[in-house]
Design a protein around this motif. Sequence first.
Motif, mmCIF file in Angstrom:
data_model
loop_
_atom_site.group_PDB
_atom_site.id
_atom_site.type_symbol
_atom_site.label_atom_id
_atom_site.label_comp_id
_atom_site.label_asym_id
_atom_site.label_seq_id
_atom_site.Cartn_x
_atom_site.Cartn_y
_atom_site.Cartn_z
ATOM 1 N N ASN B 172 0.813 -1.210 0.000
ATOM 2 C CA ASN B 172 0.000 0.000 0.000
ATOM 3 C C ASN B 172 0.845 1.258 0.000
ATOM 4 O O ASN B 172 0.359 2.344 -0.283
ATOM 5 N N CYS B 173 2.123 1.110 0.370
ATOM 6 C CA CYS B 173 2.989 2.269 0.559
ATOM 7 C C CYS B 173 3.527 2.846 -0.742
ATOM 8 O O CYS B 173 4.087 3.942 -0.734
ATOM 9 N N PHE B 174 3.397 2.131 -1.822
ATOM 10 C CA PHE B 174 3.820 2.717 -3.093
ATOM 11 C C PHE B 174 2.855 3.863 -3.404
ATOM 12 O O PHE B 174 1.654 3.652 -3.478
ATOM 13 N N PRO B 175 3.373 5.073 -3.601
ATOM 14 C CA PRO B 175 2.467 6.186 -3.840
ATOM 15 C C PRO B 175 1.717 6.029 -5.162
ATOM 16 O O PRO B 175 2.173 5.338 -6.065
ATOM 17 N N GLN B 176 0.563 6.677 -5.251
ATOM 18 C CA GLN B 176 -0.253 6.624 -6.468
ATOM 19 C C GLN B 176 0.540 7.068 -7.684
ATOM 20 O O GLN B 176 0.326 6.592 -8.795
ATOM 21 N N SER B 177 1.471 7.989 -7.448
ATOM 22 C CA SER B 177 2.237 8.544 -8.557
ATOM 23 C C SER B 177 3.312 7.586 -9.045
ATOM 24 O O SER B 177 3.950 7.812 -10.062
ATOM 25 N N SER B 178 3.548 6.499 -8.298
ATOM 26 C CA SER B 178 4.615 5.586 -8.700
ATOM 27 C C SER B 178 4.132 4.684 -9.822
ATOM 28 O O SER B 178 3.263 3.830 -9.636
ATOM 29 N N THR B 179 4.687 4.920 -11.012
ATOM 30 C CA THR B 179 4.263 4.144 -12.176
ATOM 31 C C THR B 179 5.463 3.594 -12.921
ATOM 32 O O THR B 179 5.345 3.090 -14.029
ATOM 33 N N ALA B 203 -1.663 -2.499 -12.010
ATOM 34 C CA ALA B 203 -2.483 -1.814 -13.014
ATOM 35 C C ALA B 203 -1.879 -0.473 -13.410
ATOM 36 O O ALA B 203 -1.983 -0.054 -14.569
ATOM 37 N N ARG B 204 -1.177 0.194 -12.476
ATOM 38 C CA ARG B 204 -0.634 1.506 -12.842
ATOM 39 C C ARG B 204 0.853 1.426 -13.190
ATOM 40 O O ARG B 204 1.548 2.443 -13.230
ATOM 41 N N SER B 205 1.349 0.221 -13.457
ATOM 42 C CA SER B 205 2.755 0.072 -13.842
ATOM 43 C C SER B 205 2.858 -0.522 -15.239
ATOM 44 O O SER B 205 3.090 -1.726 -15.391
ATOM 45 N N PRO B 206 2.711 0.322 -16.257
ATOM 46 C CA PRO B 206 2.679 -0.195 -17.628
ATOM 47 C C PRO B 206 4.016 -0.772 -18.088
ATOM 48 O O PRO B 206 4.063 -1.529 -19.046
ATOM 49 N N ASN B 207 5.109 -0.406 -17.378
ATOM 50 C CA ASN B 207 6.421 -0.906 -17.772
ATOM 51 C C ASN B 207 6.828 -2.150 -17.007
ATOM 52 O O ASN B 207 7.963 -2.602 -17.120
ATOM 53 N N LEU B 208 5.912 -2.701 -16.240
ATOM 54 C CA LEU B 208 6.253 -3.876 -15.428
ATOM 55 C C LEU B 208 6.535 -5.066 -16.326
ATOM 56 O O LEU B 208 5.675 -5.519 -17.066
ATOM 57 N N GLU B 209 7.778 -5.556 -16.237
ATOM 58 C CA GLU B 209 8.143 -6.703 -17.066
ATOM 59 C C GLU B 209 8.302 -7.964 -16.245
ATOM 60 O O GLU B 209 8.120 -9.063 -16.730
ATOM 61 N N SER B 210 8.692 -7.785 -14.977
ATOM 62 C CA SER B 210 8.948 -8.946 -14.142
ATOM 63 C C SER B 210 8.131 -8.868 -12.864
ATOM 64 O O SER B 210 8.231 -7.895 -12.128
ATOM 65 N N LEU B 211 7.309 -9.861 -12.622
ATOM 66 C CA LEU B 211 6.480 -9.915 -11.421
ATOM 67 C C LEU B 211 6.559 -11.302 -10.818
ATOM 68 O O LEU B 211 6.216 -12.288 -11.463
ATOM 69 N N LYS B 212 7.037 -11.356 -9.563
ATOM 70 C CA LYS B 212 7.105 -12.653 -8.893
ATOM 71 C C LYS B 212 6.428 -12.522 -7.548
ATOM 72 O O LYS B 212 6.910 -11.812 -6.668
ATOM 73 N N VAL B 213 5.318 -13.220 -7.414
ATOM 74 C CA VAL B 213 4.529 -13.093 -6.200
ATOM 75 C C VAL B 213 4.839 -14.238 -5.246
ATOM 76 O O VAL B 213 5.514 -15.192 -5.613
ATOM 77 N N ASN B 214 4.319 -14.131 -4.033
ATOM 78 C CA ASN B 214 4.618 -15.164 -3.043
ATOM 79 C C ASN B 214 3.485 -16.181 -2.955
ATOM 80 O O ASN B 214 2.522 -16.142 -3.702
ATOM 81 N N ARG B 215 3.589 -17.061 -2.025
ATOM 82 C CA ARG B 215 2.647 -18.171 -1.911
ATOM 83 C C ARG B 215 1.210 -17.706 -1.807
ATOM 84 O O ARG B 215 0.290 -18.397 -2.205
ATOM 85 N N ALA B 216 1.042 -16.543 -1.204
ATOM 86 C CA ALA B 216 -0.302 -16.140 -0.799
ATOM 87 C C ALA B 216 -1.173 -15.584 -1.911
ATOM 88 O O ALA B 216 -2.293 -15.190 -1.654
#
Lengths: 158, 579
Positions: B172-179, B203-216
């Motif tokens: 939640n701490c990533f500011p809205q402006s962080s894209t 949704a607000r990170s159009p340049n996201l190329e790598s996403l690795k989530v955890n078990r949850a």
Amino acid sequence: MENSNSYSPYSSSSVDSTKPLPSESSVNLSLSLTFPSTSSQRETSQDWPPIKPRLRDTLKSLRLRQRGYNTALFVKVYMEGVPIGRKLDLSTFSGYESLLENLSGMFDTSVICGTRDSKHHVLTYQDKDGDWMMVGDIPWDMFLETVRRLKITRPERC
Amino acid sequence: MNYFPDEVIEHIFDFISSHKDRNSISLVSKSWHKIERCSRKRVFIGNCYAINPERLIQRFPSLRSLTLKGKPHFADFNLVPHEWGGFVHPWIVALAKARVELEELRLKRMVVSDESLELLSRSFASFKSLVLVSCEGFTTDGLASVATNCRHLRELDLQENEIDDHRGQWLNCFPQSSTALTSLNFSCLKGETNLAALERLVARSPNLESLKVNRAVPLDALTRLMSCAPQLVDLGVGSYENEPDQESFMKLMAAIKKCTSLRSLSGFSEVTPLCLTAFYPICQNLTSLNLSYAAEIQGNHLIRFIQFCKRLQRLWILDSIGDKGLEVVASTCKELQELRVFPSDLHDEEDNDTAVTEIGLVAISAGCPKLHSLLYFCKQMTNAALITVAKNCPNFIRFRLCILEPNKPDHTTSQSLDEGFGAIVQACKGLRRLSLSGLLTDKVFLYIGMYAEQLEMLSIAFAGDTDKGMLYVLNGCKKMRKLEIRDSPFGNTALLADVDKYRTMRSLWMSSCEVTLGGCKRLARNAPWLNVEIINENENNDLMMERNEEDEREKVDRLYLYRTVVGARKDAPPCVTIL
């Protein structure tokens, strides 16, 4: 040279239970069988074969499960009014406080147990008799043995 | 070149990025040294105790990117006490004080605290990239500071760290402006994640190329994430215990189909095999597949999936794939460059027919001509197989073989595996990293000393007969940088034979060997430019220094020595004595 945050998986901070749960307080996460324990003892079984801790623990958990030990305690969690539920591993929590913290985060709202409140969602559970009860009346360990599913009710209902 | 103005030389240097090359340039002349150091942006420090932050900053004032490594490699296997050291805090304090415009920090096996992360997040306005590998000492509160304060954060990559997970609120701490996020990896976090916050962030990170989530992160959430990030190149999937229903599964598959750029897949801890099949639509595009945590997926499901992955270059898998599975890999994955096969059964109790043997390895070597990196855990090996592998694959750069039972001989001839490994080092002229296992005599070290001319890192466990073995290596391998030895009969003679050799190496680790306290003390006296550390968790180390002659013969449990220009470190815990 200071090591300001000495690391321990058992590190705890106090949580004042009389105040409403603040969003940034630290919670004591207990050791669970599904999570790795960082042992500083050098047992031969811990350092051979040369694999990293995360893999070692994944395999340990797998083996326990294969042998029938229940290491995880997944129950379904529903929010009243929301058709799709979640699943939660209760063995990862140390008690009611950490469970509520997590649920509050998971459902992006404030969840409490016990007291009826027009503002907060109240947590209930279905026990092994099939009855719906308020969460929080019985000791945590007893709760783990009897809980079958969880439901977060709308404030007015209780 | 000396007749060119400095700016021209600097411009030319800009094209040279490798650390080795830049180090060489700086040795040419005084003026080149100055130009190089003032223009250097990226610095790699393989041992954080070899130098101190003040000298680093003095030499490289334009520093933008720093890589630091702390604990020795064997710390990964519980051989180094947690409190040993490798604290990043003094580095961050010094960099902040000197107002270095730090943009990137990459740490491996270091101790990081929430305080350090907080200071980091507040001190460097252009900070872009944080990569933490096998680190510990911090919590999700530290991550919250980074998310909150690093306005230009592009990369947050957490690999295999021990993180105390307080809750999922840090997202939640990533500011809205962080894209600007391009890479987000929190697969090692153990607790619940705030899914809503994660979805908003993705949704607000159009340049996201790598996403690795955890078990949850459950299946339906994964579907939503992939739907708002079809541009993903690298995906780490969480886990889901429950069998997905038909509708959710179809939705997931539809979302996956849209991810036409997806090349790398990982995660899959505790999943049902069905979830893997959802990725069939894009599996022929995959170049990297890491199923080393997918302990629940049986061999036949793995094989069915991999047989469509024709473009695979990197494969990390569990040995449950079996020799049959490796044969399928060999016939399918012709582009394979790197293979890691991890053990799935640590206790060798079951008569496990599906684990891998020398047969699988030979098949891979025959089928995958581009293979250059191998990590292979197996129950048995033969010289004949290794000789064949050497013939098939002379291009190995990294060859790490771990036979699970220490001292196990060739199971068909009952001989040692000297000849097999000898064939590997002789054929693979470019070999830079080697790990040995099985029954081995001094002879294998003779071969290594003779042939392994490019060898930089050697890992030895339960091998050798006499000090001659270690001496062959120290005398022969001119490019040796890191030597780590455990449970092998090497002692003071080998340790002390050529003290100057350690000037050319980063470090030496010896545990459960034959070196004595007396030998280590003598080494420390003869080489003041070395830090000779004795690690002994059961001892009060003040007593150790006062020991008399008798006790000098006592064997040292763990020895770690490394060259340094800044002398003995001041932050060693009680269980470490620096001689």
